[in-house]
Design an enzyme around this catalytic site. Sequence first.
Site, PDB file in Angstrom:
ATOM      1  N   GLU A 151      11.341  47.133  32.702  1.00 37.31           N
ATOM      2  CA  GLU A 151      11.832  48.175  33.617  1.00 37.31           C
ATOM      3  C   GLU A 151      13.323  48.060  33.929  1.00 37.31           C
ATOM      4  O   GLU A 151      13.719  47.828  35.074  1.00 37.31           O
ATOM      5  CB  GLU A 151      11.049  48.128  34.931  1.00 37.31           C
ATOM      6  CG  GLU A 151       9.580  48.425  34.775  1.00 37.31           C
ATOM      7  CD  GLU A 151       8.885  48.662  36.123  1.00 37.31           C
ATOM      8  OE1 GLU A 151       9.507  48.429  37.171  1.00 37.31           O
ATOM      9  OE2 GLU A 151       7.723  49.072  36.113  1.00 37.31           O
ATOM     10  N   GLU A 179       1.788  47.979  32.418  1.00 30.22           N
ATOM     11  CA  GLU A 179       1.439  47.836  33.838  1.00 30.22           C
ATOM     12  C   GLU A 179       0.812  49.132  34.327  1.00 30.22           C
ATOM     13  O   GLU A 179       1.254  50.222  33.953  1.00 30.22           O
ATOM     14  CB  GLU A 179       2.665  47.576  34.731  1.00 30.22           C
ATOM     15  CG  GLU A 179       3.180  46.173  34.685  1.00 30.22           C
ATOM     16  CD  GLU A 179       4.387  45.951  35.604  1.00 30.22           C
ATOM     17  OE1 GLU A 179       4.488  46.589  36.671  1.00 30.22           O
ATOM     18  OE2 GLU A 179       5.232  45.126  35.223  1.00 30.22           O
TER      19      GLU A 179
HETATM   20  C1  BGP Z   1       6.834  47.152  38.780  1.00 31.55           C
HETATM   21  C2  BGP Z   1       7.263  45.751  38.458  1.00 31.55           C
HETATM   22  C3  BGP Z   1       6.289  44.702  38.881  1.00 31.55           C
HETATM   23  C4  BGP Z   1       5.585  45.003  40.195  1.00 31.55           C
HETATM   24  C5  BGP Z   1       5.107  46.437  40.284  1.00 31.55           C
HETATM   25  C6  BGP Z   1       4.562  46.826  41.626  1.00 31.55           C
HETATM   26  O1  BGP Z   1       7.970  47.943  38.974  1.00 31.55           O
HETATM   27  O2  BGP Z   1       7.487  45.596  37.078  1.00 31.55           O
HETATM   28  O3  BGP Z   1       6.950  43.470  38.872  1.00 31.55           O
HETATM   29  O4  BGP Z   1       6.320  44.573  41.255  1.00 31.55           O
HETATM   30  O5  BGP Z   1       6.137  47.334  39.952  1.00 31.55           O
HETATM   31  O6  BGP Z   1       5.595  47.047  42.517  1.00 31.55           O
HETATM   32  P1  BGP Z   1       5.487  46.791  44.067  1.00 31.55           P
HETATM   33  O7  BGP Z   1       5.197  45.352  44.201  1.00 31.55           O
HETATM   34  O8  BGP Z   1       6.815  47.172  44.608  1.00 31.55           O
HETATM   35  O9  BGP Z   1       4.399  47.653  44.573  1.00 31.55           O
END
Ligand code: BGP
Length: 470
Positions: free
Chosen positions: A163, A373
């Site tokens: 990302e 993800e």
């Molecule tokens: C993505 C990242 C992850 C994780 C996820 C959830 O952007 O790659 O590392 O953090 O988001 O985000 P959050 O924890 O802000 O809900």
Amino acid sequence: MKFAHDFLFGAASAAYQVEGGWDEGGKGVSNWDVFSKIPGKTFENTNGDVAVDHYHRWKEDIALMAEMGLESYRFSIAWTRILPEGTGEVNPQGIAFYNQIIDECLRYGIVPFVTLYHWDLPQALEAAGGWHSKQTAEAFVRYAEVCFDAFGDRVKHWITFNEMIVFCRHGYLAGAHPPGLIDDKKAYFEATHNVITAHARAVMAYKARRQFGEIGITHVFSPAFSIDDSPENIAAAEHVNLMDTHWFYAPVLKGEYPEAVIDYLKRENLTPDWKPEELDDICKAAPMNDFLGLNYYQPQRVMKNDTSETLNLSHETVTGAPGSPSFDGVAKTVKMEDKTYTKWGWEIAPDAFLEGLRMLRQRYGNMKLYITENGLGDEDPIIDGVICDVPRIRYIETHLNAVKQAIKEGINLKGYFAWSVIDLLSWLNGFKKQYGFIYVDHADGLKRKKKLSFYWYQHIIATRGEGLGK
Ligand code: BGP
């Protein structure tokens, strides 16, 4: 329909969010070790010093993954464990740590899917200019080569960056990630170009080794849709797709930046200091990418911005909820009455996920994809000691239905990684926002407990998703 046997059912994590052991095993200091300790930067000033202590409990954690039937584990390597200062001497203890993780996964038949960079930059490099500097890009390529040489005999799936839009935008425009700059558009575009160059050169270095694995990048997948049929809102949504998606996807997949953004940069005097040999390498590396990783959580609902505001900085919008103008003030994201949202204001929209995948194929062709993800951030209810994360099951189920439908339509999707395998530290939301199949009890010595979703995903994997989508 069952999912084919070459489709990987996985789950993911990232070093800073699970490991802890921040100053152990010869590890260097990362930019997040420093940034998270600036008061007010993270939720309740949480940091990854201990995280969920995966650094010491990896054996137990991987055993649980195996029990769940996980076919692949996506995790990231902390650059600071391998090269504590970002460049210079390799730290053998860091190599040994990841060798253990990789070997343990393989012992259970779990495919290690490795991200080289999930946001934790060695602080020495941050202090010397971070992604704003070309030296960081050079250092990244060397770090990647060290990893290919140390682990490439067993790791056959590599993601260079996670990302990049997030760490560049939050770091240079929103002030929410290191280096914490606000509205520095020049540095933002410079940083994005340096990351794209580093990615291209790492891909070339990997292919030159002939290790016969695959390599790609993971991008945010957050397709923008207009809120209605009005031409000005449709144009605003296209603009958001251009700036948030195509600026990052086109150089990787087509080997060139989109003309319309190049023109915008010229007009605004924001053109990065790009060298012909960098643009050349970006072009050469494009066909060497084996896959694209997509992190999908939610779409963007977009309309024209009729104010003069740009990116605003409330906690909600900076952590992903709609309601913010774009950095250039052209468009804004909005919350819509007829949509469903999580407790953190993220839209739940598996239909937009499928629609986005179709749009992607139309624009870039049918390249190989992994969903690297996808998941639900929630505060899970505990009833009589049982962690009843039913909304998470529902979320993943409906998104896996979309994946199944996409495959039926011929989209070349080869794996799905839920975020996250275990509850972990959210960068800006602390431990309150949970994503895992495995619960971590912070009131009981970080003890691991299986949630309902653990058993549900175990069943989905064992039956290869046969019952999904009915
Ligand atoms: C993505 C990242 C992850 C994780 C996820 C959830 O952007 O790659 O590392 O953090 O988001 O985000 P959050 O924890 O802000 O809900």
